[in-house]
Design a protein around this motif. Structure first.
Motif, PDB file in Angstrom:
ATOM      1  N   GLY A  21       0.774  -1.239   0.000  1.00 38.42           N
ATOM      2  CA  GLY A  21       0.000   0.000   0.000  1.00 38.42           C
ATOM      3  C   GLY A  21       0.796   1.274   0.000  1.00 38.42           C
ATOM      4  O   GLY A  21       0.369   2.277   0.576  1.00 38.42           O
ATOM      5  N   ILE A  22       1.942   1.285  -0.632  1.00 39.84           N
ATOM      6  CA  ILE A  22       2.759   2.492  -0.720  1.00 39.84           C
ATOM      7  C   ILE A  22       2.732   3.021  -2.150  1.00 39.84           C
ATOM      8  O   ILE A  22       3.005   2.284  -3.103  1.00 39.84           O
ATOM      9  CB  ILE A  22       4.208   2.212  -0.279  1.00 39.84           C
ATOM     10  CG1 ILE A  22       4.231   1.874   1.220  1.00 39.84           C
ATOM     11  CG2 ILE A  22       5.107   3.410  -0.551  1.00 39.84           C
ATOM     12  CD1 ILE A  22       5.583   1.489   1.743  1.00 39.84           C
ATOM     13  N   GLU A  23       2.405   4.276  -2.305  1.00 38.16           N
ATOM     14  CA  GLU A  23       2.326   4.887  -3.626  1.00 38.16           C
ATOM     15  C   GLU A  23       3.725   5.067  -4.214  1.00 38.16           C
ATOM     16  O   GLU A  23       4.667   5.432  -3.506  1.00 38.16           O
ATOM     17  CB  GLU A  23       1.632   6.252  -3.525  1.00 38.16           C
ATOM     18  CG  GLU A  23       1.506   6.985  -4.854  1.00 38.16           C
ATOM     19  CD  GLU A  23       0.925   8.377  -4.700  1.00 38.16           C
ATOM     20  OE1 GLU A  23       0.844   9.090  -5.721  1.00 38.16           O
ATOM     21  OE2 GLU A  23       0.564   8.756  -3.559  1.00 38.16           O
ATOM     22  N   VAL A  24       3.851   4.823  -5.509  1.00 35.20           N
ATOM     23  CA  VAL A  24       5.116   5.033  -6.205  1.00 35.20           C
ATOM     24  C   VAL A  24       5.008   6.301  -7.047  1.00 35.20           C
ATOM     25  O   VAL A  24       4.123   6.416  -7.900  1.00 35.20           O
ATOM     26  CB  VAL A  24       5.469   3.832  -7.109  1.00 35.20           C
ATOM     27  CG1 VAL A  24       6.746   4.124  -7.894  1.00 35.20           C
ATOM     28  CG2 VAL A  24       5.642   2.581  -6.269  1.00 35.20           C
ATOM     29  N   VAL A  25       5.897   7.260  -6.787  1.00 41.00           N
ATOM     30  CA  VAL A  25       5.940   8.505  -7.543  1.00 41.00           C
ATOM     31  C   VAL A  25       7.191   8.471  -8.407  1.00 41.00           C
ATOM     32  O   VAL A  25       8.315   8.443  -7.895  1.00 41.00           O
ATOM     33  CB  VAL A  25       5.975   9.734  -6.610  1.00 41.00           C
ATOM     34  CG1 VAL A  25       5.949  11.024  -7.427  1.00 41.00           C
ATOM     35  CG2 VAL A  25       4.810   9.693  -5.628  1.00 41.00           C
ATOM     36  N   SER A  26       7.001   8.453  -9.705  1.00 37.45           N
ATOM     37  CA  SER A  26       8.114   8.294 -10.645  1.00 37.45           C
ATOM     38  C   SER A  26       8.356   9.597 -11.405  1.00 37.45           C
ATOM     39  O   SER A  26       7.465  10.105 -12.085  1.00 37.45           O
ATOM     40  CB  SER A  26       7.790   7.152 -11.617  1.00 37.45           C
ATOM     41  OG  SER A  26       8.834   6.970 -12.540  1.00 37.45           O
ATOM     42  N   GLN A  27       9.572  10.150 -11.282  1.00 41.16           N
ATOM     43  CA  GLN A  27       9.924  11.407 -11.925  1.00 41.16           C
ATOM     44  C   GLN A  27      11.383  11.381 -12.364  1.00 41.16           C
ATOM     45  O   GLN A  27      12.180  10.582 -11.858  1.00 41.16           O
ATOM     46  CB  GLN A  27       9.742  12.585 -10.950  1.00 41.16           C
ATOM     47  CG  GLN A  27       8.328  12.798 -10.461  1.00 41.16           C
ATOM     48  CD  GLN A  27       7.464  13.521 -11.474  1.00 41.16           C
ATOM     49  OE1 GLN A  27       7.971  14.163 -12.375  1.00 41.16           O
ATOM     50  NE2 GLN A  27       6.149  13.413 -11.313  1.00 41.16           N
ATOM     51  N   LYS A  28      11.723  12.280 -13.277  1.00 39.20           N
ATOM     52  CA  LYS A  28      13.130  12.479 -13.618  1.00 39.20           C
ATOM     53  C   LYS A  28      13.750  13.292 -12.486  1.00 39.20           C
ATOM     54  O   LYS A  28      13.361  14.426 -12.228  1.00 39.20           O
ATOM     55  CB  LYS A  28      13.273  13.224 -14.944  1.00 39.20           C
ATOM     56  CG  LYS A  28      14.731  13.513 -15.317  1.00 39.20           C
ATOM     57  CD  LYS A  28      14.831  14.324 -16.606  1.00 39.20           C
ATOM     58  CE  LYS A  28      16.296  14.669 -16.906  1.00 39.20           C
ATOM     59  NZ  LYS A  28      16.432  15.492 -18.138  1.00 39.20           N
TER      60      LYS A  28
END
Length: 436
Positions: free
Chosen positions: A398-405
């Protein structure tokens, strides 16, 4: 000259002093009223005759000009004279400060007032990762508390810790430099390392500065506060504990290795970290900052020697879990030889949760999603590889993944976090989640 506000609205430099949020207009009014009272007082001392002559002059002028026009004219001229006088006096007094940079006093004041109302952010970690994060975060708020690990026992910090009996100042020094207004100069000064000199060689100026202040003030917390005041930093830097905390690791093959600087040298898989003494008490100010935070950031930095050591301090994990703040972990981009060999994103997260005794201390993990095409061959030679994003192993917990450069551009193919990109990604995630 124009001054740009939020939403790209432009006003002239002079009119900029009247924009909302500067907390200046109220003092204009107070000074204006005080000025009138002073003038009236002097007129009374002169037997009221000046008042009579002034009113007579106004009466005669009113016979020639409309009274509304005359009143508006007097108010306008008086306000302009008063405002200009106050402004020039204030700017003259503050002139030396304005010469420190290209920004005007007005711009500095507007930015500081805005940042003073920013989110309360607590950043937990150590090493270069924490100082990198702070350089970016200070562009969004002045309400920053950096909680720094004190397990370092190598280099200049280790020598001072051993010889002077103080907390290792290295990571604290880096954070103070990162939060300083005049960052470039302060960083150069604090990071300056003596290349020769008996007893001085290898020490950084910042470490010696903090050591001297610690001796003068009596403890490291006061030393950090006083140095922060001298250097005019944005925020607060706190050691996680004042106890003489030393790190030790249990490896999967059963070995026990003591000393932070020794742990990565073993090149084994770490099973668990612990501290000596077994119980290290958290600094009360650190606990209070966590409880009051709007946003808590863990990492980036060495997982086992910079981030997790803070979680081993009694009270830190419990405070983070109970805090109503949004919580995010900034994952490393590359694996670290000797600490996180072959680790994926899920491995980093699992290690954090394991040392937090299963408590939920993060809501999301921020990961980099782009690597340079010409990644340096030096990484492979040292056994460092990109951290793999294995979302299938993260989603179930239940942990959100935030994907960015998150990386900064490099012609040499070096992989480094960009402080501005990391801070922007973290802050935008926080703003997005708080609106839900």
């Amino acid at each position: 000259m124009f001054f740009k506000l939020k939403n790209n609205v432009k006003v002239t430099k002079d009119m900029g002093w009247l924009i909302p949020g500067l907390e200046v207009k109220r003092w204009f009014l107070l000074i204006f009223i005080g000025s009138i009272m002073i003038v009236l007082g002097f007129m009374v001392l002169a037997n009221v005759r000046p008042i009579y002559l002034t009113l007579e002059l106004i009466r005669k002028a009113a016979l020639i000009l409309p009274s509304n026009f005359l009143a508006a004219l007097f108010i306008l001229i008086g306000s302009i004279i008063f405002f200009k006088g106050w402004q020039k006096t204030t700017l003259s007094i503050m002139d030396m400060d304005s010469k420190k940079g290209n920004d005007s006093i007005l711009e500095k004041l507007y930015r500081r007032r805005k940042l003073n109302k920013g989110a309360k952010i607590v950043a937990i970690g150590g090493g270069t990762g924490l100082s990198m994060l702070l350089r970016g975060i200070k562009k969004y708020t002045n309400n920053i508390t950096a909680i720094v690990t004190v397990g370092d026992d190598g280099g200049s910090s280790g020598r001072l810790r051993e010889e002077m009996g103080i907390l290792p100042p290295g990571d604290i020094r880096n954070c103070i430099a990162a939060l300083a207004d005049d960052e470039d100069l302060i960083t150069k000064l604090f990071q300056y390392r003596f290349k020769y000199g008996e007893g001085l060689e290898g020490h950084s100026f910042g470490n010696l500065f903090l050591t001297a202040l610690c001796s003068i003030t009596g403890d490291m917390v006061r030393a950090v506060k006083e140095s922060s005041n001298v250097l005019n930093i944005r925020g607060v830097v706190l050691p996680a504990t004042l106890d003489d905390m030393k790190l030790a690791a249990i490896f999967e093959d059963g070995r026990i290795v003591k000393g932070e600087s020794n742990i990565p040298e073993q090149h084994g898989k770490i099973k668990k970290l612990f501290t000596e003494p077994e119980v290290c008490h958290a600094l009360p100010e650190a606990i209070a900052a966590i409880k009051d935070a709007d946003l808590i950031i863990l990492g980036p930095g060495s997982l086992y020697t910079s981030v997790i050591p803070n979680l081993l301090v009694e009270g830190i994990v419990e405070a983070v879990e109970k805090s109503h703040a949004k919580k995010i972990y900034v994952c490393n981009i590359m694996t670290q030889p000797g600490e996180t060999d072959d680790y994926s994103v899920a491995s980093h997260v699992n290690a954090l949760i394991s040392h937090a005794k299963g408590k939920k201390i993060i809501d999301a993990v921020l990961v980099n999603n782009l690597l340079p095409d010409n990644i340096s061959e030096g990484y492979a030679k040292n056994g460092s590889i990109p951290v793999k994003l294995d979302m299938e192993n993260i989603a179930p917990i239940g942990i959100e993944v935030v994907s960015q450069k998150l990386i900064q551009e490099s012609k040499e193919g070096l992989v480094r976090h960009c402080s501005q990109r990391v801070a922007r990604a973290v802050y935008y995630w926080y703003r997005k989640t708080t609106k839900k």
